[in-house]
Design a protein around this motif. Structure first.
Motif, PDB file in Angstrom:
ATOM      1  N   ALA A 106      44.076  29.849  38.239  1.00 35.29           N
ATOM      2  CA  ALA A 106      43.641  28.724  39.078  1.00 35.29           C
ATOM      3  C   ALA A 106      43.448  29.121  40.534  1.00 35.29           C
ATOM      4  CB  ALA A 106      44.652  27.574  38.975  1.00 35.29           C
ATOM      5  N   VAL A 107      44.371  29.905  41.103  1.00 40.37           N
ATOM      6  CA  VAL A 107      44.277  30.165  42.546  1.00 40.37           C
ATOM      7  C   VAL A 107      44.244  31.646  42.924  1.00 40.37           C
ATOM      8  CG1 VAL A 107      45.258  27.962  43.289  1.00 40.37           C
ATOM      9  CG2 VAL A 107      46.794  29.829  42.763  1.00 40.37           C
ATOM     10  N   GLY A 108      44.266  32.541  41.929  1.00 43.28           N
ATOM     11  CA  GLY A 108      44.256  33.977  42.239  1.00 43.28           C
ATOM     12  C   GLY A 108      42.889  34.469  42.695  1.00 43.28           C
ATOM     13  N   THR A 109      42.875  35.596  43.406  1.00 42.02           N
ATOM     14  CA  THR A 109      41.606  36.230  43.789  1.00 42.02           C
ATOM     15  C   THR A 109      41.070  36.980  42.571  1.00 42.02           C
ATOM     16  OG1 THR A 109      42.694  38.288  44.413  1.00 42.02           O
ATOM     17  CG2 THR A 109      42.472  36.608  46.140  1.00 42.02           C
ATOM     18  N   PRO A 110      39.789  37.351  42.589  1.00 40.54           N
ATOM     19  CA  PRO A 110      39.249  38.126  41.458  1.00 40.54           C
ATOM     20  C   PRO A 110      40.054  39.408  41.231  1.00 40.54           C
ATOM     21  CG  PRO A 110      37.468  37.370  42.877  1.00 40.54           C
ATOM     22  CD  PRO A 110      38.750  36.993  43.565  1.00 40.54           C
ATOM     23  N   GLU A 111      40.493  40.026  42.319  1.00 39.94           N
ATOM     24  CA  GLU A 111      41.275  41.262  42.203  1.00 39.94           C
ATOM     25  C   GLU A 111      42.605  40.983  41.508  1.00 39.94           C
ATOM     26  OE1 GLU A 111      44.284  44.040  42.921  1.00 39.94           O
ATOM     27  OE2 GLU A 111      44.284  42.183  44.085  1.00 39.94           O
ATOM     28  N   GLN A 112      43.265  39.895  41.885  1.00 39.58           N
ATOM     29  CA  GLN A 112      44.556  39.542  41.265  1.00 39.58           C
ATOM     30  C   GLN A 112      44.381  39.207  39.782  1.00 39.58           C
ATOM     31  OE1 GLN A 112      45.568  36.469  44.061  1.00 39.58           O
ATOM     32  NE2 GLN A 112      47.157  37.721  45.043  1.00 39.58           N
ATOM     33  N   LYS A 113      43.292  38.478  39.489  1.00 38.74           N
ATOM     34  CA  LYS A 113      43.031  38.132  38.082  1.00 38.74           C
ATOM     35  C   LYS A 113      42.867  39.408  37.262  1.00 38.74           C
ATOM     36  CE  LYS A 113      40.901  33.723  39.118  1.00 38.74           C
ATOM     37  NZ  LYS A 113      39.668  32.944  39.193  1.00 38.74           N
ATOM     38  N   GLN A 114      42.151  40.366  37.849  1.00 41.96           N
ATOM     39  CA  GLN A 114      41.919  41.629  37.165  1.00 41.96           C
ATOM     40  C   GLN A 114      43.241  42.383  36.983  1.00 41.96           C
ATOM     41  OE1 GLN A 114      39.330  42.619  35.546  1.00 41.96           O
ATOM     42  NE2 GLN A 114      40.423  44.501  34.963  1.00 41.96           N
ATOM     43  N   ARG A 115      44.036  42.427  38.065  1.00 39.54           N
ATOM     44  CA  ARG A 115      45.272  43.219  38.061  1.00 39.54           C
ATOM     45  C   ARG A 115      46.299  42.652  37.077  1.00 39.54           C
ATOM     46  NH1 ARG A 115      49.114  43.578  42.702  1.00 39.54           N
ATOM     47  NH2 ARG A 115      47.622  42.253  43.784  1.00 39.54           N
ATOM     48  N   PHE A 116      46.446  41.333  37.067  1.00 38.74           N
ATOM     49  CA  PHE A 116      47.523  40.755  36.253  1.00 38.74           C
ATOM     50  C   PHE A 116      47.076  40.232  34.877  1.00 38.74           C
ATOM     51  CE2 PHE A 116      49.123  40.609  40.580  1.00 38.74           C
ATOM     52  CZ  PHE A 116      50.326  41.264  40.411  1.00 38.74           C
ATOM     53  N   LEU A 117      45.813  39.856  34.779  1.00 38.24           N
ATOM     54  CA  LEU A 117      45.349  39.298  33.504  1.00 38.24           C
ATOM     55  C   LEU A 117      44.362  40.211  32.792  1.00 38.24           C
ATOM     56  CD1 LEU A 117      44.861  35.580  34.670  1.00 38.24           C
ATOM     57  CD2 LEU A 117      46.854  36.592  33.557  1.00 38.24           C
ATOM     58  N   GLY A 118      43.649  41.021  33.566  1.00 36.58           N
ATOM     59  CA  GLY A 118      42.572  41.858  33.012  1.00 36.58           C
ATOM     60  C   GLY A 118      43.064  42.768  31.907  1.00 36.58           C
ATOM     61  N   SER A 119      44.249  43.360  32.112  1.00 32.33           N
ATOM     62  CA  SER A 119      44.751  44.275  31.079  1.00 32.33           C
ATOM     63  C   SER A 119      46.042  43.745  30.466  1.00 32.33           C
ATOM     64  CB  SER A 119      44.976  45.663  31.687  1.00 32.33           C
ATOM     65  OG  SER A 119      45.834  45.549  32.801  1.00 32.33           O
ATOM     66  N   PHE A 120      46.190  42.425  30.504  1.00 34.42           N
ATOM     67  CA  PHE A 120      47.426  41.825  29.986  1.00 34.42           C
ATOM     68  C   PHE A 120      47.651  42.188  28.522  1.00 34.42           C
ATOM     69  CE2 PHE A 120      50.254  38.579  28.338  1.00 34.42           C
ATOM     70  CZ  PHE A 120      51.190  38.441  29.349  1.00 34.42           C
ATOM     71  N   TYR A 121      46.587  42.034  27.747  1.00 35.76           N
ATOM     72  CA  TYR A 121      46.718  42.280  26.306  1.00 35.76           C
ATOM     73  C   TYR A 121      46.540  43.758  25.949  1.00 35.76           C
ATOM     74  CZ  TYR A 121      46.998  37.279  25.435  1.00 35.76           C
ATOM     75  OH  TYR A 121      47.418  35.978  25.404  1.00 35.76           O
ATOM     76  N   LYS A 122      47.286  44.594  26.643  1.00 35.61           N
ATOM     77  CA  LYS A 122      47.313  46.029  26.325  1.00 35.61           C
ATOM     78  C   LYS A 122      48.767  46.387  26.045  1.00 35.61           C
ATOM     79  CE  LYS A 122      42.968  47.023  27.113  1.00 35.61           C
ATOM     80  NZ  LYS A 122      42.341  46.943  28.432  1.00 35.61           N
ATOM     81  N   GLY A 123      48.977  47.382  25.229  1.00 38.13           N
ATOM     82  CA  GLY A 123      50.339  47.858  24.982  1.00 38.13           C
ATOM     83  C   GLY A 123      51.193  46.885  24.184  1.00 38.13           C
ATOM     84  N   LYS A 124      52.479  46.818  24.560  1.00 33.96           N
ATOM     85  CA  LYS A 124      53.435  46.001  23.815  1.00 33.96           C
ATOM     86  C   LYS A 124      53.362  44.533  24.252  1.00 33.96           C
ATOM     87  CE  LYS A 124      56.764  49.669  22.931  1.00 33.96           C
ATOM     88  NZ  LYS A 124      58.004  50.275  23.424  1.00 33.96           N
ATOM     89  N   PRO A 125      53.942  43.635  23.442  1.00 42.01           N
ATOM     90  CA  PRO A 125      53.917  42.201  23.788  1.00 42.01           C
ATOM     91  C   PRO A 125      54.465  41.934  25.187  1.00 42.01           C
ATOM     92  CG  PRO A 125      54.733  42.482  21.561  1.00 42.01           C
ATOM     93  CD  PRO A 125      54.568  43.860  22.136  1.00 42.01           C
ATOM     94  N   LYS A 126      53.786  41.024  25.891  1.00 43.72           N
ATOM     95  CA  LYS A 126      54.187  40.661  27.250  1.00 43.72           C
ATOM     96  C   LYS A 126      54.180  39.142  27.399  1.00 43.72           C
ATOM     97  CE  LYS A 126      51.250  43.252  29.850  1.00 43.72           C
ATOM     98  NZ  LYS A 126      50.758  44.409  29.097  1.00 43.72           N
ATOM     99  N   TRP A 127      54.964  38.684  28.373  1.00 44.37           N
ATOM    100  CA  TRP A 127      54.993  37.255  28.682  1.00 44.37           C
ATOM    101  C   TRP A 127      54.766  37.020  30.171  1.00 44.37           C
ATOM    102  CZ3 TRP A 127      58.007  39.515  24.990  1.00 44.37           C
ATOM    103  CH2 TRP A 127      58.066  38.905  23.722  1.00 44.37           C
ATOM    104  N   GLY A 128      54.106  35.927  30.488  1.00 44.63           N
ATOM    105  CA  GLY A 128      54.011  35.463  31.876  1.00 44.63           C
ATOM    106  C   GLY A 128      54.828  34.176  31.967  1.00 44.63           C
ATOM    107  N   ALA A 129      55.366  33.885  33.159  1.00 41.10           N
ATOM    108  CA  ALA A 129      56.192  32.683  33.314  1.00 41.10           C
ATOM    109  C   ALA A 129      55.991  32.096  34.713  1.00 41.10           C
ATOM    110  CB  ALA A 129      57.658  33.018  33.082  1.00 41.10           C
TER     111      ALA A 129
END
Lengths: 408, 362
Positions: A106-129
């Protein structure tokens, strides 16, 4: 006006239903009884499915947006109703970016979206909170006392956060992240409250308590202590400037994420209540009791009236939820409708699940059946993401045209 | 795809009806209630809107492009009832004959009956559905239709029959020899059709309602509308429920206006949570009921039986309007009880939805 399910909706519902039936229901009671344990098989299966889905989307295999009207929010709600029908606690435990991800989106910059969400579904299971609540406040979120102080190219966070959903799995069980609300200057009120992305492994960040809850026990709810926790300067969501109303990244901007999350909470509660009502109807059918919708008023039994009332109430809550989604998908402001859906669903699912326990009698009260569990799971619908009363306040301000100063 | 937006035609109809209701119907509502009449001038003005003509296909003299839609009908019913319930029922009464003929009738019946309703001026219509006993349900009529030679003989008692004196035809609903629900178009003056005294009710004062007795009332075979009459009475329930939503909406908006004006303890009464939360619930319930009823209407338009959907929406709307009108009066405190304000009238009108049946059609 159209009340038919699109092909996409039917597909999404069928997929979620399959996961709910084959992966969630079989372990539902176990993870209710064994609180604070992790269903890793379930996590891994859901994670692999999400990964495959994320890859397909990034390869352009799935296109949305060809149609005139999007139904993304609507589809999300339909999917979540099914998953919560499977198990509401397990649904909340599915490894995904969660509410933290919603804030970044909702409020992140394109860079932040890329950094935190862009490769979220890589590797082992992860959670955001997401961590908003503190020991001294709940709904009154402008009371944030956790501080963020800029030192060099870092932010230093100090404070205590409670009731953080999936905080344990985000910080201790994976390389996830928590979005933490903190103030730059307590004397400046709302405008100084910002949100910060705190990655797992940040020194000074500790999960200090896992809550024991009435329901949704498969989902972890934790206290997080921030003791001189240092994060990079560009982990702030939105601007660091203390500006009054309206700008991106302001308090209002973050509050706006509720417009999409409240219908989702409503949908999850509706899934739980529907599960209960289905089982009750089945119990009644086994006793040879069918609902006669067109029986005369003095022929109809109390039981039939109760069931009809529950069916109508549940559908009313569902339609309000779909309406709030439809408006969001059409790009219309839906704060009032999102709160209506949440407020209505909160009441309805609480009452329906309690009534199902009552009507099933001793069976309903026994842990041999799931009805008592669903009653415990449903109650949270009326509390998190804004209590019944907070949503009533939002609806009232909207219809009366009052500001938060005029009606509080 | 699930979507709640109106199409252009629906939008236009809605705007036309709501502005007519606000400008002409609402200002006339109190006087109509006190004098128990609907002014001729208002009836004439409403006729010009084409709400009846617009529901009849061109082939029979109207200007509808398709069969009557329950969704569109619900929009009209809600909009007019937001002005005033009794006046809305009076203005839409022609549809009590037009709709059954269109939905259930044969080609010949349509040719014979519809043109009379599409002239220069308003012609009242009527339907005899409700019966004066406590276990009434439209699927279990006590009024009977007995096969007799080439015709039918109707026997039974009906109540709350709107405009029965003035209407040239009354559509009478009865159980036939097999117990099936059947609809008959009975011309006024038919021997055995006895129109009783005008009924005085808790609400709906402006609407002329009569009890009627059918005593060996003989009609020809051509009077029977051959289609499934239950289908029509489900449409009637949707129309009625839409009107309940209209009454609730009227109450809500009036209470909001009052709450923003009325001073109490140094602020406006709407700034007190006890009142504000009541209004929030009223708004949520009105919206919820409307959506449920639209879904039922949409199902009917798809050709589905929709017995369950209609039954659920009908009960929900009838309960909702009682709570909302009652709370709407409560927001005004003592003033709500005084007839200077419309709130008490909406309570009296709203209370009827759980009891009456078949006095509206779409």
């Amino acid at each position: 006006m159209d009340f038919s399910l699109s092909k996409a909706a039917q597909g999404r519902i069928a997929m979620a239903r399959m996961a709910a039936e084959s992966l969630m229901r079989p372990i539902s009671r176990q993870y209710d009884e064994e609180e604070h344990t992790d269903p890793w098989d379930f996590f891994n299966t859901m994670w692999e499915a999400s990964k495959a889905n994320a890859e397909a989307t990034s390869l352009g295999g799935k296109k949305s947006g060809d149609k005139k009207v999007s139904e993304n929010t609507l589809l999300a709600c339909m999917q979540i109703e099914e998953l919560a029908w499977g198990d509401a606690g397990l649904y909340l435990s599915i490894p995904n970016p969660g509410l933290g991800g919603a804030a970044v989106q909702a409020v992140g910059t394109p860079e932040q979206k890329q950094r935190f969400l862009g490769s979220f579904y890589k590797g082992k299971p992860k959670w955001g909170a997401m961590a908003i609540t503190e020991p001294h406040f709940g709904s009154d979120s402008k009371q944030v006392a956790t501080t963020a102080v800029r030192e060099g190219d870092e932010w230093v966070l100090n404070g205590t956060k409670i009731f953080c959903t999936a905080g344990h799995r985000a910080l201790n069980e994976s390389d996830g992240f928590v979005v933490v609300w903190a103030t730059l200057d307590r004397s400046k009120g709302r405008a100084a409250i910002k949100s910060f992305i705190v990655p797992a492994g940040t020194p000074g960040v500790t999960v200090t308590r896992l809550e024991d809850k009435m329901g949704i026990r498969a989902s972890d709810t934790v206290t997080i202590t921030l003791d001189n926790a240092r994060i990079p300067a560009d982990n702030i969501l939105g601007t660091a400037e203390i500006v009054e109303k309206g700008s991106t990244g302001s308090f209002g901007g973050v509050m706006a994420t509720f417009d999409s999350t409240r219908p989702i909470v409503a949908a999850s509660g509706i899934g739980v209540a529907r599960a209960a009502l289905e089982v009750l109807t089945q119990v009644l059918a086994e006793q040879g009791i069918a609902i006669r919708y067109e029986a005369g008023p003095s022929e109809q039994t109390v039981l039939e009236r109760e069931v009809m009332n529950m069916e109508a109430q549940l559908q009313a809550a569902r339609l309000l939820t779909w309406k709030a989604c439809n408006m969001m998908d059409r790009g219309q402001r839906n704060s009032r409708e999102a709160s209506m859906a949440k407020a209505k669903a909160g009441t309805v699912v609480t009452r329906v699940t309690q009534k199902c326990v009552e009507l099933a009698g001793a069976l309903g009260y026994s842990r041999k059946m799931m009805l008592e569990k669903w009653m415990r799971d449903a109650k949270i619908t009326d509390i998190y993401e804004g209590t019944q009363q907070i949503n009533q306040l939002i609806i009232a301000r909207s219809i009366l045209g009052y500001s938060s100063g005029e009606l509080n | 795809m699930i979507d709640f937006e109106f199409d252009e035609e629906q939008q236009l109809i809605r705007e036309t009806v709501t502005s007519f209701a606000a400008e002409r119907v609402r200002p006339a509502a109190r006087e109509a209630d006190e004098t128990a009449t609907v002014a001729e001038s208002l009836v004439d003005a409403a006729w010009e809107l084409g709400l009846i003509q617009g529901s009849v296909p061109e082939a029979y003299g109207g200007y509808a492009s398709q069969a009557p839609s329950a969704v569109t009908g619900a929009l009209i019913a809600e909009g007019l009832a937001e002005g005033d319930l009794a006046i809305a029922l009076h203005l839409l009464s022609p549809r009590l004959v037009v709709d059954p003929v269109l939905v259930l009738g044969t080609e010949q019946q349509k040719q014979d009956l519809l043109p009379a309703y599409l002239g220069e001026r308003f012609v009242p219509g009527s339907a005899a559905v409700l019966e004066p006993h406590i276990n009434f349900h439209f699927t279990r009529m006590r009024t009977t239709a007995r096969r007799d030679g080439g015709g039918w003989v109707l026997d039974g008692d009906k109540c709350m029959v709107p405009l029965a004196k003035a209407a040239p035809w009354i559509v009478v609903y009865a159980a036939d020899d097999s117990g099936a629900l059947a609809a008959f178009v009975v011309p006024s003056g038919t021997p055995g059709l006895e129109i009783g005294e005008r009924e005085k009710m808790l609400g709906l004062h402006a609407l002329e309602l009569y009890s009627i007795a059918l005593r060996g009332c003989r009609v020809p075979d051509s009077a029977r509308l051959p289609g499934d009459a239950a289908k029509l009475l489900r449409r009637a329930r949707v129309a009625q429920s839409a009107m309940a939503v209209g009454v609730a909406k009227a109450t809500l908006d009036y209470a909001i206006g009052y709450a923003k004006e009325r001073d109490v303890f140094g602020v406006k009464v709407g700034q007190k949570q006890a009142i504000a939360f009541m209004l929030a619930d009223m708004a949520t319930e009105t919206d919820a009921a409307r959506l449920l009823n639209w879904e039922a209407a949409w199902n009917l338009d798809q050709g589905n039986e929709a017995a369950r959907e209609v039954a659920l929406a009908h009960r929900y709307c009838a309960d909702m309007v009682m709570t909302v009108t009652d709370n709407g009066l409560q927001v005004l405190g003592g003033h709500g009880f005084i007839r200077d304000h419309p709130s008490e009238m909406w309570v009296r009108n709203g209370r009827g939805f759980a009891t009456f049946e078949g006095i509206a059609s779409i």
